[in-house]
Design a protein around this motif. Structure first.
Motif, PDB file in Angstrom:
ATOM      1  N   ALA A   1      23.484  43.391 -60.166  1.00  0.00           N
ATOM      2  CA  ALA A   1      24.834  43.312 -59.612  1.00  0.00           C
ATOM      3  C   ALA A   1      25.771  44.270 -60.336  1.00  0.00           C
ATOM      4  O   ALA A   1      26.577  44.973 -59.704  1.00  0.00           O
ATOM      5  CB  ALA A   1      25.356  41.882 -59.711  1.00  0.00           C
ATOM      6  N   THR A   2      25.676  44.310 -61.649  1.00  0.00           N
ATOM      7  CA  THR A   2      26.501  45.234 -62.434  1.00  0.00           C
ATOM      8  C   THR A   2      26.180  46.677 -62.062  1.00  0.00           C
ATOM      9  O   THR A   2      27.086  47.507 -61.919  1.00  0.00           O
ATOM     10  CB  THR A   2      26.259  45.023 -63.939  1.00  0.00           C
ATOM     11  OG1 THR A   2      26.660  43.693 -64.295  1.00  0.00           O
ATOM     12  CG2 THR A   2      27.053  46.017 -64.769  1.00  0.00           C
ATOM     13  N   ARG A   3      24.900  46.970 -61.878  1.00  0.00           N
ATOM     14  CA  ARG A   3      24.496  48.338 -61.507  1.00  0.00           C
ATOM     15  C   ARG A   3      24.998  48.687 -60.116  1.00  0.00           C
ATOM     16  O   ARG A   3      25.430  49.826 -59.873  1.00  0.00           O
ATOM     17  CB  ARG A   3      22.976  48.446 -61.569  1.00  0.00           C
ATOM     18  CG  ARG A   3      22.444  49.871 -61.468  1.00  0.00           C
ATOM     19  CD  ARG A   3      22.887  50.712 -62.661  1.00  0.00           C
ATOM     20  NE  ARG A   3      22.411  52.084 -62.535  1.00  0.00           N
ATOM     21  CZ  ARG A   3      22.974  53.000 -61.763  1.00  0.00           C
ATOM     22  NH1 ARG A   3      24.057  52.684 -61.045  1.00  0.00           N
ATOM     23  NH2 ARG A   3      22.499  54.222 -61.696  1.00  0.00           N
ATOM     24  N   CYS A   4      24.967  47.738 -59.204  1.00  0.00           N
ATOM     25  CA  CYS A   4      25.505  47.971 -57.858  1.00  0.00           C
ATOM     26  C   CYS A   4      27.003  48.256 -57.930  1.00  0.00           C
ATOM     27  O   CYS A   4      27.521  49.124 -57.207  1.00  0.00           O
ATOM     28  CB  CYS A   4      25.259  46.752 -56.970  1.00  0.00           C
ATOM     29  SG  CYS A   4      23.545  46.509 -56.458  1.00  0.00           S
ATOM     30  N   ALA A   5      27.700  47.529 -58.789  1.00  0.00           N
ATOM     31  CA  ALA A   5      29.141  47.738 -58.960  1.00  0.00           C
ATOM     32  C   ALA A   5      29.424  49.148 -59.461  1.00  0.00           C
ATOM     33  O   ALA A   5      30.385  49.806 -59.022  1.00  0.00           O
ATOM     34  CB  ALA A   5      29.709  46.706 -59.922  1.00  0.00           C
ATOM     35  N   GLN A   6      28.603  49.636 -60.357  1.00  0.00           N
ATOM     36  CA  GLN A   6      28.771  50.997 -60.878  1.00  0.00           C
ATOM     37  C   GLN A   6      28.605  52.041 -59.791  1.00  0.00           C
ATOM     38  O   GLN A   6      29.162  53.140 -59.883  1.00  0.00           O
ATOM     39  CB  GLN A   6      27.766  51.240 -62.010  1.00  0.00           C
ATOM     40  CG  GLN A   6      28.029  50.415 -63.262  1.00  0.00           C
ATOM     41  CD  GLN A   6      26.887  50.488 -64.268  1.00  0.00           C
ATOM     42  OE1 GLN A   6      25.851  51.116 -64.022  1.00  0.00           O
ATOM     43  NE2 GLN A   6      27.068  49.839 -65.409  1.00  0.00           N
ATOM     44  N   GLU A   7      27.840  51.694 -58.754  1.00  0.00           N
ATOM     45  CA  GLU A   7      27.633  52.609 -57.631  1.00  0.00           C
ATOM     46  C   GLU A   7      28.708  52.462 -56.564  1.00  0.00           C
ATOM     47  O   GLU A   7      28.654  53.120 -55.525  1.00  0.00           O
ATOM     48  CB  GLU A   7      26.257  52.360 -57.004  1.00  0.00           C
ATOM     49  CG  GLU A   7      25.074  52.682 -57.908  1.00  0.00           C
ATOM     50  CD  GLU A   7      24.827  54.173 -58.062  1.00  0.00           C
ATOM     51  OE1 GLU A   7      25.421  54.960 -57.284  1.00  0.00           O
ATOM     52  OE2 GLU A   7      24.045  54.554 -58.956  1.00  0.00           O
ATOM     53  N   GLY A   8      29.682  51.568 -56.791  1.00  0.00           N
ATOM     54  CA  GLY A   8      30.772  51.393 -55.839  1.00  0.00           C
ATOM     55  C   GLY A   8      30.408  50.577 -54.625  1.00  0.00           C
ATOM     56  O   GLY A   8      31.001  50.749 -53.549  1.00  0.00           O
ATOM     57  N   MET A   9      29.484  49.655 -54.792  1.00  0.00           N
ATOM     58  CA  MET A   9      29.031  48.851 -53.661  1.00  0.00           C
ATOM     59  C   MET A   9      29.837  47.568 -53.511  1.00  0.00           C
ATOM     60  O   MET A   9      30.490  47.106 -54.457  1.00  0.00           O
ATOM     61  CB  MET A   9      27.550  48.491 -53.828  1.00  0.00           C
ATOM     62  CG  MET A   9      26.621  49.674 -53.938  1.00  0.00           C
ATOM     63  SD  MET A   9      24.874  49.194 -53.839  1.00  0.00           S
ATOM     64  CE  MET A   9      24.736  48.810 -52.087  1.00  0.00           C
ATOM     65  N   LYS A  10      29.793  46.981 -52.336  1.00  0.00           N
ATOM     66  CA  LYS A  10      30.269  45.631 -52.089  1.00  0.00           C
ATOM     67  C   LYS A  10      29.081  44.707 -52.337  1.00  0.00           C
ATOM     68  O   LYS A  10      27.964  45.000 -51.894  1.00  0.00           O
ATOM     69  CB  LYS A  10      30.774  45.487 -50.656  1.00  0.00           C
ATOM     70  CG  LYS A  10      31.924  46.437 -50.329  1.00  0.00           C
ATOM     71  CD  LYS A  10      32.220  46.461 -48.841  1.00  0.00           C
ATOM     72  CE  LYS A  10      33.301  47.476 -48.520  1.00  0.00           C
ATOM     73  NZ  LYS A  10      33.530  47.602 -47.057  1.00  0.00           N
ATOM     74  N   ILE A  11      29.322  43.604 -53.026  1.00  0.00           N
ATOM     75  CA  ILE A  11      28.203  42.819 -53.534  1.00  0.00           C
ATOM     76  C   ILE A  11      28.269  41.374 -53.060  1.00  0.00           C
ATOM     77  O   ILE A  11      29.321  40.726 -53.139  1.00  0.00           O
ATOM     78  CB  ILE A  11      28.180  42.847 -55.074  1.00  0.00           C
ATOM     79  CG1 ILE A  11      28.170  44.289 -55.575  1.00  0.00           C
ATOM     80  CG2 ILE A  11      26.977  42.090 -55.605  1.00  0.00           C
ATOM     81  CD1 ILE A  11      28.366  44.405 -57.075  1.00  0.00           C
ATOM     82  N   VAL A  12      27.127  40.866 -52.598  1.00  0.00           N
ATOM     83  CA  VAL A  12      26.978  39.462 -52.249  1.00  0.00           C
ATOM     84  C   VAL A  12      26.076  38.828 -53.301  1.00  0.00           C
ATOM     85  O   VAL A  12      24.901  39.190 -53.426  1.00  0.00           O
ATOM     86  CB  VAL A  12      26.374  39.277 -50.847  1.00  0.00           C
ATOM     87  CG1 VAL A  12      26.258  37.785 -50.515  1.00  0.00           C
ATOM     88  CG2 VAL A  12      27.215  39.996 -49.799  1.00  0.00           C
ATOM     89  N   LEU A  13      26.632  37.904 -54.063  1.00  0.00           N
ATOM     90  CA  LEU A  13      25.892  37.211 -55.114  1.00  0.00           C
ATOM     91  C   LEU A  13      25.387  35.880 -54.574  1.00  0.00           C
ATOM     92  O   LEU A  13      26.170  35.076 -54.072  1.00  0.00           O
ATOM     93  CB  LEU A  13      26.797  36.941 -56.315  1.00  0.00           C
ATOM     94  CG  LEU A  13      27.518  38.129 -56.944  1.00  0.00           C
ATOM     95  CD1 LEU A  13      28.481  37.637 -58.023  1.00  0.00           C
ATOM     96  CD2 LEU A  13      26.518  39.116 -57.532  1.00  0.00           C
ATOM     97  N   ALA A  14      24.098  35.631 -54.700  1.00  0.00           N
ATOM     98  CA  ALA A  14      23.514  34.372 -54.238  1.00  0.00           C
ATOM     99  C   ALA A  14      22.741  33.747 -55.382  1.00  0.00           C
ATOM    100  O   ALA A  14      21.931  34.408 -56.031  1.00  0.00           O
ATOM    101  CB  ALA A  14      22.590  34.612 -53.047  1.00  0.00           C
TER     102      ALA A  14
END
Length: 285
Positions: free
Chosen positions: A23-36
């Protein structure tokens, strides 16, 4: 897949360990994130931390072993973001005594999370991705245990071997369709996570007296070995970094720690040479 900005990532088991690092890595890529995740308090903490950093996040309490929960996860994802581009089937639990001592409840719990969770997500999310006709990628978190042979942690091993096969089959089927969906299977060795304490999230209905196998001297020894390996394992952040490198190069097999490849090689040689299985003790322990 190289352009991740403003794309949508769905991550199961996202509240801790590898899922939290992804999730942190996705955030670094500027993504929108769904945490489940099924662990609500940890999920809320992860959500708040990412939101405080300015990340667009949706948190959904999800028991991946329940098809209805995965359906709700997909529905909320589409209602909120209208698409899904990266799917990380990462939720997993460890456990299992010997094959014969593990209880039916042990089997049900671990297989529900480790295998059925990915089956449900594949059945529900892949049709959505196919309809989008956009570039997507799926990463299923298996384990080195799904590529080697050895004693102990029996149900976990069975579930991860099945998950590797499921992911390989999915890869071939999507390739035959010439779809825009890439597929990878993540097979780490020991990683510093809370997997040895997965019982904290075991369903109450599968935790009654007699549901959990009684430890034996052999299983206790193996459990201690695994716990020591996890404590000395590589970091979840390193796993996340290696995973994104693989996604960007459209690589299927992700083995983040080269030190463990010998046990995979040994199993392949055992099969090809039609010799009895060999247990290779990891040299890092």
């Amino acid at each position: 897949m190289n352009n991740f900005s403003n794309k949508v990532a769905v991550i199961t088991g996202a509240a801790s360990g590898i899922g939290r690092a992804i999730a942190t890595r996705c955030a670094q890529e500027g993504m929108k994130i769904v945490l489940a995740d099924v662990e609500e308090a940890a999920l809320q903490a992860a959500e708040q931390e990412l939101k405080s950093a300015g990340v667009t996040v949706l948190a959904v309490v999800t028991d991946v072993g329940k098809e209805s929960d995965i359906s709700a996860l997909a529905q909320k994802t589409m209602e909120t973001f209208g698409a899904v581009h990266l799917l990380f089937n990462n939720a997993g639990v460890g456990g299992g005594s010997t094959i014969w001592n593990s209880t039916s409840a042990d089997w049900q719990w671990i297989m529900n999370v480790n295998l059925w969770g990915t089956i449900h997500a594949t059945r529900i999310f892949v049709p959505i991705m196919l309809q989008q006709e956009t570039e997507c990628h799926i990463v299923n978190t298996a384990s080195l245990a799904g590529l080697e042979s050895g004693p102990g942690n029996s149900i976990y091993r069975v579930s991860k071997h099945a998950l590797v096969s499921l992911t390989e089959t999915l890869y071939h089927e999507l390739k035959l369709m010439r779809s825009n969906i890439g597929v990878s299977v993540l097979c780490p060795g020991f990683v510093r996570t809370q997997i040895c304490d997965a019982d904290r999230n075991r369903p109450v209905e599968l935790s009654k007296p007699g549901d959990i196998a009684t430890p034996t001297p052999m299983t206790t020894m193996i459990d201690q070995f695994i716990r020591a390996g996890v404590e000395q394992g590589i970091s979840p952040d390193e796993i996340a970094e290696q995973t994104f490198i693989a996604i960007k190069s459209n690589r299927f097999y992700i083995l983040p720690d080269p030190a463990y490849k010998q046990s995979v090689k040994q199993r392949m040689e055992d099969i090809l040479n039609q010799q009895n299985p060999t247990f290779v003790v990891p040299s890092t322990i």
